[in-house]
Design a protein around this motif. Structure first.
Motif, PDB file in Angstrom:
ATOM      1  N   SER A   1       0.871  -1.170   0.000  1.00  0.00           N
ATOM      2  CA  SER A   1       0.000   0.000   0.000  1.00  0.00           C
ATOM      3  C   SER A   1       0.909   1.221   0.000  1.00  0.00           C
ATOM      4  O   SER A   1       1.582   1.497   0.991  1.00  0.00           O
ATOM      5  CB  SER A   1      -0.903   0.019   1.234  1.00  0.00           C
ATOM      6  OG  SER A   1      -1.952  -0.906   1.098  1.00  0.00           O
TER       7      SER A   1
ATOM      8  N   ASP B   1       1.666   6.055   5.572  1.00  0.00           N
ATOM      9  CA  ASP B   1       1.971   5.044   6.598  1.00  0.00           C
ATOM     10  C   ASP B   1       1.888   3.676   5.938  1.00  0.00           C
ATOM     11  O   ASP B   1       0.939   2.932   6.124  1.00  0.00           O
ATOM     12  CB  ASP B   1       1.022   5.153   7.786  1.00  0.00           C
ATOM     13  CG  ASP B   1      -0.434   5.141   7.365  1.00  0.00           C
ATOM     14  OD1 ASP B   1      -0.713   5.281   6.144  1.00  0.00           O
ATOM     15  OD2 ASP B   1      -1.310   4.980   8.228  1.00  0.00           O
TER      16      ASP B   1
ATOM     17  N   SER C   1       2.034  -0.048   4.181  1.00  0.00           N
ATOM     18  CA  SER C   1       1.777  -1.394   4.682  1.00  0.00           C
ATOM     19  C   SER C   1       1.896  -2.394   3.550  1.00  0.00           C
ATOM     20  O   SER C   1       2.028  -2.026   2.376  1.00  0.00           O
ATOM     21  CB  SER C   1       0.389  -1.478   5.329  1.00  0.00           C
ATOM     22  OG  SER C   1      -0.621  -1.189   4.385  1.00  0.00           O
TER      23      SER C   1
ATOM     24  N   PRO D   1      -3.757  -5.728   6.674  1.00  0.00           N
ATOM     25  CA  PRO D   1      -2.454  -5.265   6.188  1.00  0.00           C
ATOM     26  C   PRO D   1      -1.489  -5.008   7.344  1.00  0.00           C
ATOM     27  O   PRO D   1      -1.895  -4.590   8.429  1.00  0.00           O
ATOM     28  CB  PRO D   1      -2.796  -3.962   5.447  1.00  0.00           C
ATOM     29  CG  PRO D   1      -4.217  -4.134   5.031  1.00  0.00           C
ATOM     30  CD  PRO D   1      -4.870  -4.900   6.157  1.00  0.00           C
ATOM     31  N   VAL D   2      -0.211  -5.257   7.105  1.00  0.00           N
ATOM     32  CA  VAL D   2       0.815  -5.136   8.138  1.00  0.00           C
ATOM     33  C   VAL D   2       1.644  -3.883   7.879  1.00  0.00           C
ATOM     34  O   VAL D   2       2.226  -3.735   6.794  1.00  0.00           O
ATOM     35  CB  VAL D   2       1.731  -6.379   8.136  1.00  0.00           C
ATOM     36  CG1 VAL D   2       2.858  -6.217   9.147  1.00  0.00           C
ATOM     37  CG2 VAL D   2       0.925  -7.629   8.413  1.00  0.00           C
ATOM     38  N   PRO D   3       1.731  -2.941   8.828  1.00  0.00           N
ATOM     39  CA  PRO D   3       2.588  -1.771   8.638  1.00  0.00           C
ATOM     40  C   PRO D   3       4.039  -2.183   8.405  1.00  0.00           C
ATOM     41  O   PRO D   3       4.556  -3.074   9.081  1.00  0.00           O
ATOM     42  CB  PRO D   3       2.434  -0.994   9.950  1.00  0.00           C
ATOM     43  CG  PRO D   3       1.114  -1.443  10.508  1.00  0.00           C
ATOM     44  CD  PRO D   3       0.991  -2.884  10.113  1.00  0.00           C
ATOM     45  N   VAL D   4       4.685  -1.513   7.443  1.00  0.00           N
ATOM     46  CA  VAL D   4       6.071  -1.877   7.105  1.00  0.00           C
ATOM     47  C   VAL D   4       7.083  -0.992   7.823  1.00  0.00           C
ATOM     48  O   VAL D   4       8.287  -1.170   7.649  1.00  0.00           O
ATOM     49  CB  VAL D   4       6.306  -1.806   5.582  1.00  0.00           C
ATOM     50  CG1 VAL D   4       5.394  -2.776   4.857  1.00  0.00           C
ATOM     51  CG2 VAL D   4       6.141  -0.388   5.056  1.00  0.00           C
ATOM     52  N   ARG D   5       6.601  -0.041   8.621  1.00  0.00           N
ATOM     53  CA  ARG D   5       7.485   0.906   9.328  1.00  0.00           C
ATOM     54  C   ARG D   5       8.335   1.693   8.341  1.00  0.00           C
ATOM     55  O   ARG D   5       9.493   1.999   8.566  1.00  0.00           O
ATOM     56  CB  ARG D   5       8.355   0.199  10.362  1.00  0.00           C
ATOM     57  CG  ARG D   5       7.557  -0.286  11.569  1.00  0.00           C
ATOM     58  CD  ARG D   5       8.335  -1.207  12.487  1.00  0.00           C
ATOM     59  NE  ARG D   5       9.718  -0.834  12.663  1.00  0.00           N
ATOM     60  CZ  ARG D   5      10.688  -1.682  12.976  1.00  0.00           C
ATOM     61  NH1 ARG D   5      10.402  -2.972  13.148  1.00  0.00           N
ATOM     62  NH2 ARG D   5      11.934  -1.266  13.136  1.00  0.00           N
TER      63      ARG D   5
ATOM     64  N   PRO E   1       4.942  -8.610  11.444  1.00  0.00           N
ATOM     65  CA  PRO E   1       5.519  -7.265  11.464  1.00  0.00           C
ATOM     66  C   PRO E   1       6.996  -7.309  11.100  1.00  0.00           C
ATOM     67  O   PRO E   1       7.653  -8.347  11.230  1.00  0.00           O
ATOM     68  CB  PRO E   1       5.306  -6.803  12.907  1.00  0.00           C
ATOM     69  CG  PRO E   1       5.151  -8.060  13.696  1.00  0.00           C
ATOM     70  CD  PRO E   1       4.500  -9.052  12.789  1.00  0.00           C
TER      71      PRO E   1
END
Length: 350
Positions: A64, A68, A70, A88-92, A129
């Motif tokens: 995405s 922020d 993901s 969806p997992v945040p990718v930092r 994560p």
């Protein structure tokens, strides 16, 4: 392909939802002609600008490209209807533009923050994560585009021992070593390319001895020798991807190398064309054969069909995916058809 028992062929088309795109469009591929017919779309995740497929074809991954950023995993148990495997997992990292699978992990190139994130892949293809985020450092002379690092692509090398990341902001390609026992990545080196070129993406020759780096800030490809033993990328020269005399601002985007190593195709935004470059036997001296209209405006991505008989262009600003037949002798594409895909960003053939 996903599902195993379904003999139909599918394409997955990413698009920018914030620009009116439908998210991920599923299209059926005509086995004889390569023509696409849209069958389904899902608006989640947001702004899925780039897609990747699990090695067994059972899971589809998407970034995405949001502030922020993901990454998302979608099951292809029914290849015609992708279904999310969790949230969806945040990718930092900010604005991830690209992703790739390597060594049992998912890597994302985060353009906004100039970093590479590493996400573990669990049972069934689910994502965890980030286990690590590697920050690039540096800048370039084009002050409005290169004030800091902008990782734009992550590409495993053919040996499976290395991961390369093209960074537009630092005029370089960063190399990561993948531990042969565990697959764990570690920073290895930085290859400096011409100042102000803005490396965006890269593709390897099928023999694995050369890589072709597409530059966004000038209409060129940088040819590099690649040593898979030492993990060293060495620039050897450059080639224009638009004809001499073209003065319009052009932003090359995506490379495709033919499976037989004879041709390199590059999408050109602004010039709105597909360049065909012939590769010599060494793979080190591309020659521009010509350009053809991309079938729309702002071609952000290219993909090749089976046997390199077809090329597909995702034209972002005209909102379509156009396909071309490829002349076997010259490598030049010829437009064959298109479908509407608003804010198209990526074509993935399963």
């Amino acid at each position: 392909m996903g599902g195993g028992s379904d003999r139909r062929r599918w394409a997955y088309l990413g698009s920018y939802t914030e620009e009116g795109g439908r998210g991920i469009t599923v299209a059926e591929v005509d086995a004889a002609t390569g023509a696409l017919t849209a069958r389904y779309s899902t608006a989640e995740p947001a702004d899925p600008s780039f897609l990747a497929l699990a090695p067994d074809g059972g899971v589809l991954y998407a970034v995405s490209e949001t502030d922020d950023g993901s990454a998302a995993a979608l099951s292809l148990a029914d290849p015609a209807r992708p279904r999310p495997l969790g949230a969806p997992v945040p990718v930092r990292g900010d604005a991830p533009t690209h992703l790739a699978l390597a060594a049992g992990r998912l890597f994302t190139a985060n353009y906004g923050s100039g970093s590479v994130s590493v996400l573990p892949v669990g049972d069934g293809g689910t994502l965890g994560p980030p286990s690590e985020v590697f920050a690039h450092r540096g800048s370039g002379p084009v002050t409005d585009r290169q004030a800091g690092p902008h990782a734009h692509a992550v590409v495993p090398d053919p040996s499976g021992r290395w991961l390369l990341s093209a960074d537009l902001g630092t005029d370089s390609v960063w190399t990561y070593a993948l531990d042969p026992a565990t697959g764990a990545p570690a920073p290895h080196g930085q290859s400096v390319l011409p100042a102000g070129s803005g490396p965006r993406h890269l593709a390897f020759h099928p023999r694995g001895e050369h890589a072709y780096v597409v530059n966004e800030l000038e209409p060129t490809v940088t040819v590099c020798r690649w040593d898979a033993v030492s993990g060293r990328l060495e620039p050897t020269g450059g080639t224009r991807v638009v004809p001499t005399g073209v003065r319009m601002t052009t932003y090359p985007s995506a490379p495709v190398v033919s499976a037989d190593g004879r041709f390199l195709w590059v999408a050109n935004r602004g010039h709105d064309s597909i360049a065909t470059l012939a590769l010599d036997a060494s793979g080190e001296r591309p020659e521009l054969r010509g350009t053809v209209a991309c079938g729309g405006r702002w071609p952000r991505h290219l993909a090749a069909g089976p046997g390199d008989r077809l090329l597909y262009a995702a034209n972002q600003r005209s909102g379509d995916v156009t396909w071309f037949t490829v002349d076997e002798d010259s490598g030049l594409p010829r437009r064959a058809g298109s479908i509407d895909v608003p804010a198209a960003s990526c074509v993935l053939l399963a």
